[in-house]
Design a protein around this motif. Structure first.
Motif, PDB file in Angstrom:
ATOM      1  N   THR A   1      56.173  52.621  45.812  1.00 29.08           N
ATOM      2  CA  THR A   1      56.415  53.314  47.070  1.00 29.08           C
ATOM      3  C   THR A   1      55.285  54.282  47.354  1.00 29.08           C
ATOM      4  O   THR A   1      54.567  54.692  46.445  1.00 29.08           O
ATOM      5  CB  THR A   1      57.744  54.077  47.022  1.00 29.08           C
ATOM      6  OG1 THR A   1      57.933  54.804  48.242  1.00 29.08           O
ATOM      7  CG2 THR A   1      57.763  55.056  45.862  1.00 29.08           C
ATOM      8  N   ALA A   2      55.176  54.640  48.625  1.00 29.55           N
ATOM      9  CA  ALA A   2      54.254  55.718  49.003  1.00 29.55           C
ATOM     10  C   ALA A   2      54.946  57.065  48.898  1.00 29.55           C
ATOM     11  O   ALA A   2      54.314  58.103  49.101  1.00 29.55           O
ATOM     12  CB  ALA A   2      53.731  55.498  50.420  1.00 29.55           C
ATOM     13  N   GLY A   3      56.270  57.041  48.604  1.00 30.55           N
ATOM     14  CA  GLY A   3      56.959  58.295  48.290  1.00 30.55           C
ATOM     15  C   GLY A   3      57.897  58.829  49.343  1.00 30.55           C
ATOM     16  O   GLY A   3      58.323  59.979  49.258  1.00 30.55           O
TER      17      GLY A   3
ATOM     18  N   SER B   1      54.622  62.026  44.417  1.00 21.60           N
ATOM     19  CA  SER B   1      54.169  60.866  45.183  1.00 21.60           C
ATOM     20  C   SER B   1      52.972  61.207  46.060  1.00 21.60           C
ATOM     21  O   SER B   1      52.641  62.374  46.294  1.00 21.60           O
ATOM     22  CB  SER B   1      55.310  60.351  46.068  1.00 21.60           C
ATOM     23  OG  SER B   1      55.608  61.296  47.087  1.00 21.60           O
ATOM     24  N   SER B   2      52.328  60.156  46.552  1.00 18.66           N
ATOM     25  CA  SER B   2      51.205  60.323  47.468  1.00 18.66           C
ATOM     26  C   SER B   2      51.647  61.062  48.726  1.00 18.66           C
ATOM     27  O   SER B   2      50.923  61.918  49.246  1.00 18.66           O
ATOM     28  CB  SER B   2      50.652  58.940  47.833  1.00 18.66           C
ATOM     29  OG  SER B   2      49.619  59.028  48.774  1.00 18.66           O
TER      30      SER B   2
ATOM     31  N   GLY C   1      51.255  66.064  52.161  1.00 16.29           N
ATOM     32  CA  GLY C   1      51.938  66.950  53.092  1.00 16.29           C
ATOM     33  C   GLY C   1      53.001  66.337  53.973  1.00 16.29           C
ATOM     34  O   GLY C   1      53.472  66.983  54.920  1.00 16.29           O
ATOM     35  N   VAL C   2      53.414  65.103  53.722  1.00 16.41           N
ATOM     36  CA  VAL C   2      54.539  64.541  54.463  1.00 16.41           C
ATOM     37  C   VAL C   2      55.797  65.300  54.061  1.00 16.41           C
ATOM     38  O   VAL C   2      56.013  65.587  52.880  1.00 16.41           O
ATOM     39  CB  VAL C   2      54.704  63.035  54.173  1.00 16.41           C
ATOM     40  CG1 VAL C   2      55.904  62.463  54.931  1.00 16.41           C
ATOM     41  CG2 VAL C   2      53.434  62.282  54.545  1.00 16.41           C
TER      42      VAL C   2
ATOM     43  N   HIS D   1      47.936  60.120  58.013  1.00 14.90           N
ATOM     44  CA  HIS D   1      47.910  60.133  56.545  1.00 14.90           C
ATOM     45  C   HIS D   1      47.506  58.758  56.031  1.00 14.90           C
ATOM     46  O   HIS D   1      47.972  57.734  56.540  1.00 14.90           O
ATOM     47  CB  HIS D   1      49.289  60.472  55.975  1.00 14.90           C
ATOM     48  CG  HIS D   1      49.919  61.714  56.528  1.00 14.90           C
ATOM     49  ND1 HIS D   1      49.608  62.975  56.062  1.00 14.90           N
ATOM     50  CD2 HIS D   1      50.827  61.887  57.519  1.00 14.90           C
ATOM     51  CE1 HIS D   1      50.326  63.874  56.732  1.00 14.90           C
ATOM     52  NE2 HIS D   1      51.066  63.235  57.618  1.00 14.90           N
ATOM     53  N   THR D   2      46.654  58.742  55.020  1.00 11.87           N
ATOM     54  CA  THR D   2      46.377  57.514  54.284  1.00 11.87           C
ATOM     55  C   THR D   2      46.986  57.674  52.895  1.00 11.87           C
ATOM     56  O   THR D   2      46.468  58.424  52.051  1.00 11.87           O
ATOM     57  CB  THR D   2      44.863  57.249  54.175  1.00 11.87           C
ATOM     58  OG1 THR D   2      44.326  57.091  55.488  1.00 11.87           O
ATOM     59  CG2 THR D   2      44.601  55.973  53.379  1.00 11.87           C
ATOM     60  N   LEU D   3      48.112  56.988  52.683  1.00  9.34           N
ATOM     61  CA  LEU D   3      48.860  57.118  51.434  1.00  9.34           C
ATOM     62  C   LEU D   3      48.519  55.959  50.497  1.00  9.34           C
ATOM     63  O   LEU D   3      48.013  54.921  50.926  1.00  9.34           O
ATOM     64  CB  LEU D   3      50.366  57.112  51.725  1.00  9.34           C
ATOM     65  CG  LEU D   3      50.853  58.084  52.813  1.00  9.34           C
ATOM     66  CD1 LEU D   3      52.350  57.911  53.019  1.00  9.34           C
ATOM     67  CD2 LEU D   3      50.509  59.521  52.451  1.00  9.34           C
ATOM     68  N   ILE D   4      48.800  56.164  49.228  1.00 11.59           N
ATOM     69  CA  ILE D   4      48.603  55.125  48.223  1.00 11.59           C
ATOM     70  C   ILE D   4      49.973  54.766  47.642  1.00 11.59           C
ATOM     71  O   ILE D   4      50.709  55.644  47.181  1.00 11.59           O
ATOM     72  CB  ILE D   4      47.664  55.584  47.093  1.00 11.59           C
ATOM     73  CG1 ILE D   4      46.317  56.018  47.659  1.00 11.59           C
ATOM     74  CG2 ILE D   4      47.496  54.459  46.065  1.00 11.59           C
ATOM     75  CD1 ILE D   4      45.541  54.909  48.338  1.00 11.59           C
ATOM     76  N   ARG D   5      50.294  53.488  47.685  1.00 13.89           N
ATOM     77  CA  ARG D   5      51.556  53.053  47.078  1.00 13.89           C
ATOM     78  C   ARG D   5      51.424  53.101  45.558  1.00 13.89           C
ATOM     79  O   ARG D   5      50.442  52.616  44.996  1.00 13.89           O
ATOM     80  CB  ARG D   5      51.898  51.637  47.538  1.00 13.89           C
ATOM     81  CG  ARG D   5      52.126  51.510  49.048  1.00 13.89           C
ATOM     82  CD  ARG D   5      52.476  50.079  49.410  1.00 13.89           C
ATOM     83  NE  ARG D   5      52.755  49.904  50.833  1.00 13.89           N
ATOM     84  CZ  ARG D   5      51.864  49.514  51.722  1.00 13.89           C
ATOM     85  NH1 ARG D   5      50.601  49.260  51.342  1.00 13.89           N
ATOM     86  NH2 ARG D   5      52.194  49.373  52.993  1.00 13.89           N
ATOM     87  N   GLN D   6      52.422  53.690  44.896  1.00  6.47           N
ATOM     88  CA  GLN D   6      52.363  53.848  43.443  1.00  6.47           C
ATOM     89  C   GLN D   6      53.739  53.626  42.844  1.00  6.47           C
ATOM     90  O   GLN D   6      54.753  53.629  43.545  1.00  6.47           O
ATOM     91  CB  GLN D   6      51.867  55.256  43.097  1.00  6.47           C
ATOM     92  CG  GLN D   6      52.774  56.358  43.632  1.00  6.47           C
ATOM     93  CD  GLN D   6      52.125  57.714  43.634  1.00  6.47           C
ATOM     94  OE1 GLN D   6      51.740  58.229  44.677  1.00  6.47           O
ATOM     95  NE2 GLN D   6      52.018  58.313  42.455  1.00  6.47           N
TER      96      GLN D   6
END
Length: 397
Positions: free
Chosen positions: A107-109, A129-130, A135-136, A183-188
């Motif tokens: 998930t990206a969180g 999480s990302s 800041g989401v 936002h550019t998030l990273i799925r982790q």
């Protein structure tokens, strides 16, 4: 022996044999009749479906989406059996279930839900999480995903698009107080934390929020640390907790109870089977209080009942949900799956709690649940938790 008596006995025996034969024949005939009736009803069901399908295909003016039609038929069938836990899942939906039960997911969180304007509302952001780092925040609206408006995608597809392979990027636009943020998030891969604990002096507190495949590891890690710190009593908080996986429950009980046959399940035919048998070492004599309420259900209820029956745990709170349902999931060749209720569970040493709930030893009412600050456990305003502390403090003085 008198001939009249002998003759009378023979007549009686013949009458008994005839009666038994008649009863057995009647019973077998009734079972055969029931089977034929059921088969006939199923035959009528299939015939009726074919008639409807034929008429619609020959006369319906619009286009038929075969996938949507099949899904609706499956879901309609499940709705018709009246099982509140029955659910048909597509391959994608079953994959998501597997991730949830595994205790970790990619998930990206963000946890989201549809909102009335057609966008996605962020309801929670996962620790570490990302999304948290960038800041989401809960309350943000996701309006664009990878350059496409959520309104265009539709909320179901938009939520699916938030998922993806580990390490991949997710570009989103959020709206907060009328201001757009990109936002550019990273799925982790994120582990779901379902067991948290803290010690307050000689009393340990462990909160369980659900049962997945990491719950037992998380619980036992906390418990062993408490043993190292010489905790002398334990509070287990099962309020508002559901559970559908037996393995983590069995592993925790293996550590707390030792060797015993702890729980059984009864199917629709009345067959009873042992479902939790532990083989652990004899555990220390640790006083336990379990917190329960009307949201404590299924395997969480079973857990509470077993601890009271086999560890003399005292229960504090309000009457539990009274839901002893055991479900099973059948996976099909195409990766889809069907979950239905298959049995009722109970502790091996106490009556069935289904539809009646478990009565706590100490009833403590609260107007509303309190979100417990686990870092500030000593200064709790939670009346049920405070009662648990008082009980254990008086025992270990």
């Amino acid at each position: 022996m008198n001939k009249k008596i002998t003759l009378g006995l023979c007549v009686s025996l013949v009458a008994i044999c005839c009666t038994v034969t008649f009863v057995l024949s009647t019973s077998i005939a009734q079972e055969d009749y029931n089977r034929r009736m059921a088969a006939g009803q199923r035959g009528a069901f299939y015939t009726k479906y074919q008639e409807i399908d034929s008429y619609v295909r020959n006369n319906f003016f619009g286009d038929i989406n075969e996938n949507e039609l099949l899904l609706s038929v499956f879901n309609g069938y499940i709705l018709g059996i009246g099982d509140k836990y029955a659910q048909y899942r597509t391959p994608d939906e079953y994959y998501e279930l597997q991730q949830s039960e595994s205790g970790s997911f990619i998930t990206a969180g963000m946890v989201t839900e549809p909102e009335t304007g057609g966008y996605l509302l962020v309801t929670d952001v996962l620790d570490g999480s990302s999304a948290e780092h960038l800041g989401v925040q809960p309350g943000d609206f996701i309006t664009i995903i990878d350059g496409v408006s959520v309104l265009e995608l539709g909320v179901a597809r938009a939520q699916r698009n938030l998922s993806g392979d580990e390490g991949t990027r997710l570009n989103i636009v959020t709206m907060r107080d009328g201001v757009e943020n990109r936002h550019t998030l990273i799925r982790q891969r994120i582990d779901i934390i379902t067991a948290r604990g803290v010690a307050s002096g000689a009393v340990g507190y462990i909160r369980i929020t659900g049962f997945n495949r990491l719950t037992d590891f998380q619980f036992i890690t906390i418990y062993e640390q408490m043993e190292t710190n010489q905790v002398r009593a334990l509070i287990i908080d099962l309020r508002e907790t559901d559970g559908v996986l037996l393995t983590p429950l069995r592993n925790i009980l293996n550590r707390l109870v030792g060797t015993a046959a702890l729980a059984t399940a009864r199917d629709k035919a009345g067959n009873v089977a042992n479902i939790i048998t532990t083989e652990g070492e004899p555990p220390p004599d640790l006083p336990i209080v379990v917190l329960i309420d009307s949201g404590t259900k299924r395997y969480a209820e079973l857990f509470a009942a077993i601890l009271r029956d086999f560890k003399s745990a005292q229960l504090v709170g309000t009457v539990s949900a009274g839901d002893a349902t055991m479900t099973n999931t059948q996976v099909f060749r195409d990766g889809s799956a069907l979950t239905i209720s298959v049995a009722k569970v109970k502790s091996a040493a106490s009556p069935d709690f289904d539809e009646v709930g478990i009565m706590p030893d100490f009833i403590v009412e609260m107007s509303a649940p309190i979100e417990q600050d686990i870092a500030n456990i000593e200064n709790t305003t939670d009346l049920q938790l405070k009662k648990a502390f008082d009980i254990l403090s008086s025992i270990i003085q």
